[in-house]
Motif scaffolding. Sequence first.
Motif, PDB file in Angstrom:
ATOM      1  N   VAL A 181       0.192  12.738   3.581  1.00 39.62           N
ATOM      2  CA  VAL A 181       0.505  11.637   4.488  1.00 39.62           C
ATOM      3  C   VAL A 181      -0.306  10.415   4.071  1.00 39.62           C
ATOM      4  O   VAL A 181      -1.498  10.522   3.774  1.00 39.62           O
ATOM      5  N   MET A 182       0.333   9.265   4.022  1.00 37.28           N
ATOM      6  CA  MET A 182      -0.353   8.027   3.685  1.00 37.28           C
ATOM      7  C   MET A 182      -1.314   7.657   4.817  1.00 37.28           C
ATOM      8  O   MET A 182      -0.891   7.411   5.954  1.00 37.28           O
ATOM      9  N   GLN A 190       0.827  -1.206   0.000  1.00 36.09           N
ATOM     10  CA  GLN A 190       0.000   0.000   0.000  1.00 36.09           C
ATOM     11  C   GLN A 190       0.863   1.258   0.000  1.00 36.09           C
ATOM     12  O   GLN A 190       0.544   2.241  -0.691  1.00 36.09           O
ATOM     13  N   LEU A 191       1.957   1.231   0.736  1.00 37.02           N
ATOM     14  CA  LEU A 191       2.850   2.386   0.757  1.00 37.02           C
ATOM     15  C   LEU A 191       3.522   2.576  -0.597  1.00 37.02           C
ATOM     16  O   LEU A 191       3.679   3.712  -1.074  1.00 37.02           O
ATOM     17  N   ALA A 192       3.916   1.486  -1.247  1.00 40.00           N
ATOM     18  CA  ALA A 192       4.539   1.583  -2.569  1.00 40.00           C
ATOM     19  C   ALA A 192       3.564   2.166  -3.582  1.00 40.00           C
ATOM     20  O   ALA A 192       3.946   2.978  -4.441  1.00 40.00           O
ATOM     21  N   ALA A 193       2.292   1.760  -3.503  1.00 40.01           N
ATOM     22  CA  ALA A 193       1.283   2.298  -4.420  1.00 40.01           C
ATOM     23  C   ALA A 193       1.079   3.792  -4.179  1.00 40.01           C
ATOM     24  O   ALA A 193       0.913   4.571  -5.133  1.00 40.01           O
ATOM     25  N   TYR A 194       1.100   4.189  -2.926  1.00 37.70           N
ATOM     26  CA  TYR A 194       0.967   5.612  -2.585  1.00 37.70           C
ATOM     27  C   TYR A 194       2.129   6.422  -3.150  1.00 37.70           C
ATOM     28  O   TYR A 194       1.940   7.487  -3.755  1.00 37.70           O
ATOM     29  N   ARG A 195       3.334   5.915  -3.002  1.00 38.07           N
ATOM     30  CA  ARG A 195       4.514   6.630  -3.494  1.00 38.07           C
ATOM     31  C   ARG A 195       4.563   6.699  -5.014  1.00 38.07           C
ATOM     32  O   ARG A 195       5.198   7.604  -5.576  1.00 38.07           O
ATOM     33  N   ALA A 196       3.895   5.756  -5.679  1.00 38.15           N
ATOM     34  CA  ALA A 196       3.881   5.751  -7.138  1.00 38.15           C
ATOM     35  C   ALA A 196       2.930   6.795  -7.722  1.00 38.15           C
ATOM     36  O   ALA A 196       3.003   7.110  -8.909  1.00 38.15           O
ATOM     37  N   GLU A 197       2.042   7.332  -6.915  1.00 32.31           N
ATOM     38  CA  GLU A 197       1.103   8.345  -7.388  1.00 32.31           C
ATOM     39  C   GLU A 197       1.818   9.686  -7.557  1.00 32.31           C
ATOM     40  O   GLU A 197       2.800   9.976  -6.857  1.00 32.31           O
ATOM     41  N   PRO A 198       1.345  10.532  -8.464  1.00 25.36           N
ATOM     42  CA  PRO A 198       1.918  11.877  -8.591  1.00 25.36           C
ATOM     43  C   PRO A 198       1.768  12.645  -7.277  1.00 25.36           C
ATOM     44  O   PRO A 198       0.750  12.519  -6.591  1.00 25.36           O
ATOM     45  N   ARG A 199       2.775  13.410  -6.919  1.00 29.41           N
ATOM     46  CA  ARG A 199       2.771  14.123  -5.650  1.00 29.41           C
ATOM     47  C   ARG A 199       1.557  15.043  -5.490  1.00 29.41           C
ATOM     48  O   ARG A 199       1.013  15.191  -4.398  1.00 29.41           O
TER      49      ARG A 199
END
Length: 248
Positions: A158-159, A143-152
């Motif tokens: 915050v996740m 889930q954290l990796a998917a969040y980081r893959a999104e455009p800023r």
Amino acid sequence: MTATALWSRRVGRVAVVDITWGPAFVVVALVSAFVGLVLGAGDDLRRWLVPALTALWGLRLAWHIRGRAGSGEEDPRYAELLGDGGFRVAVRKVFLVQGVAVWLISLPVQASGVTEVWSWWLVGLGVLVWALGMVFEVVGDAQLAAYRAEPRDARPPVMDRGLWAWTRHPNYFGDACVWWGLWIAGALASGWLPGLLTVVAPLAMTHFIRNVTGARLLERTMSQRPGWDAYAARTAYFFPRPPRRRVG
């Protein structure tokens, strides 16, 4: 840890110790199983069950952090710890300390190789607790990796989704569950005395990842992000619970 220290000296990064942290427990588990086999001690099924569980956890962890720790600049945590010290300081403050930590935390795994099973239902309970921990680690990291893959500009600062809405540190909580599960299956299932003599292992693991080197240290950085205070107010610090209602 000696091999890791030499690797670290060659590549110029102490952070490679994070990669070998998990596999170090796998080595201990296999050695313990073979010692029990040679001595004719322990139970054959659990002798290999516990190393298998340890390997799934340790090798997955190494694979997950290999890119972050094995390339690029030094991890800021280790840079701050070492200061202006060189390789000798790293040996004393990092590799020696982590070697002792591996020995201490792996006590239940060591016990599983040379003791008889007293209660198989406790072995089963330990496997379930271990599995819960693995779910929190694997799902939380994904889930954290998917969040980081999104455009800023398209993601919250915050996740706060999925497991991260229930605890601010699902991966560290999962780590604690893994080691409580291995303690139950590997030591407590052999009787109250092996359990009592090795309970320091999951206690130490939980204390350090919750209060010292894990969650607490990470929050020093994360607390500087916009929206963190509101997130922290509604989300549990370590042990999961339903998120509180948003205010405002």
